[in-house]
Design a protein around this motif. Structure first.
Motif, PDB file in Angstrom:
ATOM      1  N   ASP A   9       0.810  -1.217   0.000  1.00 17.53           N
ATOM      2  CA  ASP A   9       0.000   0.000   0.000  1.00 17.53           C
ATOM      3  C   ASP A   9       0.848   1.274   0.000  1.00 17.53           C
ATOM      4  N   ILE A  10       2.117   1.154   0.259  1.00 17.51           N
ATOM      5  CA  ILE A  10       3.004   2.318   0.368  1.00 17.51           C
ATOM      6  C   ILE A  10       3.373   2.813  -1.033  1.00 17.51           C
ATOM      7  N   GLU A  11       3.058   4.066  -1.311  1.00 22.55           N
ATOM      8  CA  GLU A  11       3.322   4.632  -2.634  1.00 22.55           C
ATOM      9  C   GLU A  11       4.801   4.571  -3.003  1.00 22.55           C
ATOM     10  N   ALA A  12       5.667   4.777  -2.047  1.00 22.69           N
ATOM     11  CA  ALA A  12       7.104   4.713  -2.329  1.00 22.69           C
ATOM     12  C   ALA A  12       7.501   3.308  -2.769  1.00 22.69           C
ATOM     13  N   TRP A  13       6.898   2.274  -2.178  1.00 21.47           N
ATOM     14  CA  TRP A  13       7.190   0.897  -2.587  1.00 21.47           C
ATOM     15  C   TRP A  13       6.665   0.650  -4.002  1.00 21.47           C
ATOM     16  N   GLN A  14       5.489   1.175  -4.320  1.00 18.63           N
ATOM     17  CA  GLN A  14       4.918   1.010  -5.658  1.00 18.63           C
ATOM     18  C   GLN A  14       5.826   1.645  -6.716  1.00 18.63           C
ATOM     19  N   LEU A  15       6.350   2.825  -6.409  1.00 20.50           N
ATOM     20  CA  LEU A  15       7.280   3.482  -7.324  1.00 20.50           C
ATOM     21  C   LEU A  15       8.590   2.694  -7.413  1.00 20.50           C
ATOM     22  N   ALA A  16       9.046   2.165  -6.296  1.00 23.35           N
ATOM     23  CA  ALA A  16      10.265   1.342  -6.292  1.00 23.35           C
ATOM     24  C   ALA A  16      10.085   0.109  -7.182  1.00 23.35           C
ATOM     25  N   ARG A  17       8.915  -0.470  -7.155  1.00 23.94           N
ATOM     26  CA  ARG A  17       8.632  -1.631  -7.999  1.00 23.94           C
ATOM     27  C   ARG A  17       8.703  -1.242  -9.477  1.00 23.94           C
ATOM     28  N   LEU A  18       8.152  -0.088  -9.820  1.00 21.76           N
ATOM     29  CA  LEU A  18       8.216   0.406 -11.193  1.00 21.76           C
ATOM     30  C   LEU A  18       9.671   0.607 -11.619  1.00 21.76           C
ATOM     31  N   ILE A  19      10.464   1.213 -10.755  1.00 24.79           N
ATOM     32  CA  ILE A  19      11.882   1.437 -11.038  1.00 24.79           C
ATOM     33  C   ILE A  19      12.598   0.113 -11.245  1.00 24.79           C
ATOM     34  N   CYS A  20      12.307  -0.850 -10.403  1.00 23.15           N
ATOM     35  CA  CYS A  20      12.931  -2.168 -10.510  1.00 23.15           C
ATOM     36  C   CYS A  20      12.601  -2.806 -11.867  1.00 23.15           C
ATOM     37  N   ASN A  21      11.349  -2.721 -12.269  1.00 21.56           N
ATOM     38  CA  ASN A  21      10.936  -3.297 -13.551  1.00 21.56           C
ATOM     39  C   ASN A  21      11.558  -2.562 -14.736  1.00 21.56           C
ATOM     40  N   LYS A  22      11.623  -1.233 -14.654  1.00 26.40           N
ATOM     41  CA  LYS A  22      12.247  -0.464 -15.737  1.00 26.40           C
ATOM     42  C   LYS A  22      13.739  -0.762 -15.835  1.00 26.40           C
ATOM     43  N   THR A  23      14.382  -0.920 -14.684  1.00 26.39           N
ATOM     44  CA  THR A  23      15.806  -1.250 -14.676  1.00 26.39           C
ATOM     45  C   THR A  23      16.026  -2.597 -15.332  1.00 26.39           C
ATOM     46  N   GLU A  24      15.202  -3.548 -14.990  1.00 25.02           N
ATOM     47  CA  GLU A  24      15.300  -4.898 -15.553  1.00 25.02           C
ATOM     48  C   GLU A  24      15.161  -4.870 -17.079  1.00 25.02           C
ATOM     49  N   LYS A  25      14.281  -4.022 -17.598  1.00 22.93           N
ATOM     50  CA  LYS A  25      14.078  -3.934 -19.045  1.00 22.93           C
ATOM     51  C   LYS A  25      15.304  -3.389 -19.779  1.00 22.93           C
ATOM     52  N   LEU A  26      16.146  -2.637 -19.060  1.00 25.84           N
ATOM     53  CA  LEU A  26      17.365  -2.115 -19.681  1.00 25.84           C
ATOM     54  C   LEU A  26      18.333  -3.222 -20.074  1.00 25.84           C
ATOM     55  N   PHE A  27      18.164  -4.408 -19.518  1.00 24.47           N
ATOM     56  CA  PHE A  27      19.128  -5.493 -19.723  1.00 24.47           C
ATOM     57  C   PHE A  27      18.794  -6.396 -20.914  1.00 24.47           C
ATOM     58  N   HIS A  28      17.571  -6.326 -21.412  1.00 24.23           N
ATOM     59  CA  HIS A  28      17.126  -7.263 -22.446  1.00 24.23           C
ATOM     60  C   HIS A  28      17.730  -6.928 -23.811  1.00 24.23           C
ATOM     61  N   ASN A  29      18.586  -7.831 -24.288  1.00 25.83           N
ATOM     62  CA  ASN A  29      19.200  -7.717 -25.623  1.00 25.83           C
ATOM     63  C   ASN A  29      19.896  -6.374 -25.837  1.00 25.83           C
ATOM     64  N   THR A  30      20.660  -5.938 -24.829  1.00 25.81           N
ATOM     65  CA  THR A  30      21.366  -4.654 -24.932  1.00 25.81           C
ATOM     66  C   THR A  30      22.823  -4.832 -24.529  1.00 25.81           C
ATOM     67  N   LYS A  31      23.621  -3.803 -24.809  1.00 26.00           N
ATOM     68  CA  LYS A  31      25.014  -3.796 -24.362  1.00 26.00           C
ATOM     69  C   LYS A  31      25.087  -3.857 -22.840  1.00 26.00           C
ATOM     70  N   LEU A  32      24.176  -3.150 -22.168  1.00 22.19           N
ATOM     71  CA  LEU A  32      24.165  -3.153 -20.707  1.00 22.19           C
ATOM     72  C   LEU A  32      23.904  -4.554 -20.173  1.00 22.19           C
ATOM     73  N   GLY A  33      23.050  -5.295 -20.846  1.00 22.07           N
ATOM     74  CA  GLY A  33      22.761  -6.659 -20.424  1.00 22.07           C
ATOM     75  C   GLY A  33      23.973  -7.570 -20.491  1.00 22.07           C
ATOM     76  N   ARG A  34      24.926  -7.209 -21.349  1.00 25.54           N
ATOM     77  CA  ARG A  34      26.151  -8.014 -21.477  1.00 25.54           C
ATOM     78  C   ARG A  34      27.288  -7.491 -20.602  1.00 25.54           C
ATOM     79  N   ASN A  35      27.079  -6.341 -19.968  1.00 22.55           N
ATOM     80  CA  ASN A  35      28.060  -5.807 -19.023  1.00 22.55           C
ATOM     81  C   ASN A  35      27.656  -6.331 -17.643  1.00 22.55           C
ATOM     82  N   PHE A  36      28.110  -7.530 -17.329  1.00 28.36           N
ATOM     83  CA  PHE A  36      27.609  -8.255 -16.156  1.00 28.36           C
ATOM     84  C   PHE A  36      27.861  -7.523 -14.846  1.00 28.36           C
TER      85      PHE A  36
END
Length: 131
Positions: A9-36
């Protein structure tokens, strides 16, 4: 602020979840995804934002919750710094960098505001200790 019955229910946690998901998407088939090394650091930082809010909520008392929110806020700053590194190395695009950086700034503000609120309330049943 509405009633908080669970950490989801905490708005800050909801935003943190969004950030986590957006960060994860940066790794899919990208140079960043190969920079372990950088990828793993960013994954840990973004997860830490969410996890510290949840863990703090699960602990007893406003003081302990406040401490975990502080760790979470620190993880936001850490992720923001890592975004600069990824951008400077040309591992992410300008749009990706700006979008996630803005979300991080919002999260820092939201967590900070929640920390202030927590110091003024008796949300967790144990009052905040005055220095």
């Amino acid at each position: 602020m509405g009633k908080i019955e669970r950490f989801e229910d905490i708005e800050a946690w909801q935003l943190a979840r969004l950030i986590c998901n957006k960060t994860e998407k940066l790794f899919h088939n990208t140079k960043l995804g190969r920079n372990f090394s950088l990828r793993d650091q960013m994954e840990r930082s973004s997860g830490s934002i969410m996890d510290n809010i949840a863990e703090g909520y699960g602990r007893g008392g406003n003081q302990e919750f406040h401490n975990f929110l502080s760790y979470s806020k620190g993880s936001v700053s850490e992720l923001r710094s890592q975004l600069y590194r990824a951008f400077d190395k040309k591992l992410i695009y300008s749009e990706q960098f700006e979008d996630l950086k803005e979300d991080c700034l919002k999260a820092e503000n939201k967590i900070g505001a929640f920390m202030y609120y927590l110091r003024k309330t008796n949300l967790k049943g144990i009052k905040f200790k005055k220095p």
